[in-house]
Write a protein that holds these residues in place. Structure first.
Motif, PDB file in Angstrom:
ATOM      1  N   ILE A  54       0.986  -1.175  -0.150  1.00 35.19           N
ATOM      2  CA  ILE A  54       0.004   0.119  -0.064  1.00 35.19           C
ATOM      3  C   ILE A  54       0.920   1.379   0.071  1.00 35.19           C
ATOM      4  N   VAL A  55       0.631   2.182  -0.951  1.00 37.12           N
ATOM      5  CA  VAL A  55       1.495   3.453  -1.196  1.00 37.12           C
ATOM      6  C   VAL A  55       0.513   4.588  -0.987  1.00 37.12           C
ATOM      7  N   ASP A  56       1.403   5.777  -0.720  1.00 32.74           N
ATOM      8  CA  ASP A  56       0.523   6.893  -0.671  1.00 32.74           C
ATOM      9  C   ASP A  56       0.611   7.740  -1.868  1.00 32.74           C
ATOM     10  N   GLU A  57       0.381   8.985  -1.998  1.00 34.18           N
ATOM     11  CA  GLU A  57       0.151   9.689  -3.132  1.00 34.18           C
ATOM     12  C   GLU A  57       1.597   9.924  -3.884  1.00 34.18           C
ATOM     13  N   HIS A  58       2.699   9.702  -3.110  1.00 37.61           N
ATOM     14  CA  HIS A  58       3.995   9.870  -3.694  1.00 37.61           C
ATOM     15  C   HIS A  58       4.805   8.695  -3.962  1.00 37.61           C
ATOM     16  N   ASN A  59       3.959   7.504  -4.014  1.00 39.10           N
ATOM     17  CA  ASN A  59       4.339   6.083  -4.536  1.00 39.10           C
ATOM     18  C   ASN A  59       5.428   5.790  -3.437  1.00 39.10           C
ATOM     19  N   GLU A  60       5.303   6.101  -2.213  1.00 37.76           N
ATOM     20  CA  GLU A  60       5.982   5.688  -0.944  1.00 37.76           C
ATOM     21  C   GLU A  60       5.105   4.549  -0.197  1.00 37.76           C
ATOM     22  N   PRO A  61       5.816   3.583   0.274  1.00 31.43           N
ATOM     23  CA  PRO A  61       5.299   2.516   1.081  1.00 31.43           C
ATOM     24  C   PRO A  61       4.594   3.426   2.211  1.00 31.43           C
ATOM     25  N   LEU A  62       3.304   3.080   2.905  1.00 31.75           N
ATOM     26  CA  LEU A  62       3.044   3.680   3.976  1.00 31.75           C
ATOM     27  C   LEU A  62       3.461   3.262   5.212  1.00 31.75           C
TER      28      LEU A  62
END
Length: 103
Positions: A93-101
């Motif tokens: 699951i990633v955030d809007e910056h394509n970083e894992p939460l």
């Protein structure tokens, strides 16, 4: 007579100086356009150096984290390389910056 000779001498030195300046600016091996190109190339290479130094620091940080903890090593392998056990699905699951939460 002396002033006339002085006037010609001064013109000679001015003309020689201007000729030398033109030669060094446009025709010499280290002319002005070459110097400008070299300056911009150096600037680009400095930016590349900073970029790669930042990447090296990031990799070193990840390496320290991975070598110290088996759970983090498994998490890293699953997230980065999408490795999984047989019969298992992996979801990141990633955030809007394509970083894992989860970090």
């Amino acid at each position: 007579m002396f002033q006339k000779l002085l006037h010609y001498g001064r013109n000679f030195y001015v003309a020689t100086g201007l000729g030398l300046l033109a030669w060094m600016t446009f025709f010499d091996a280290n002319d002005l356009p070459t110097q400008i190109r070299n300056y911009w190339k150096l600037h680009e290479l400095d930016q590349d150096t900073r970029y790669y130094q930042d990447k090296i620091k990031l990799v070193q940080t990840e390496r320290k984290e991975l070598l110290g903890n088996d759970r983090l090593r498994e998490k890293f392998a699953r997230e980065k390389y999408l490795m999984k056990k047989e019969g298992e699905d992996v979801f990141v699951i990633v955030d809007e910056h394509n970083e894992p939460l989860e970090k």
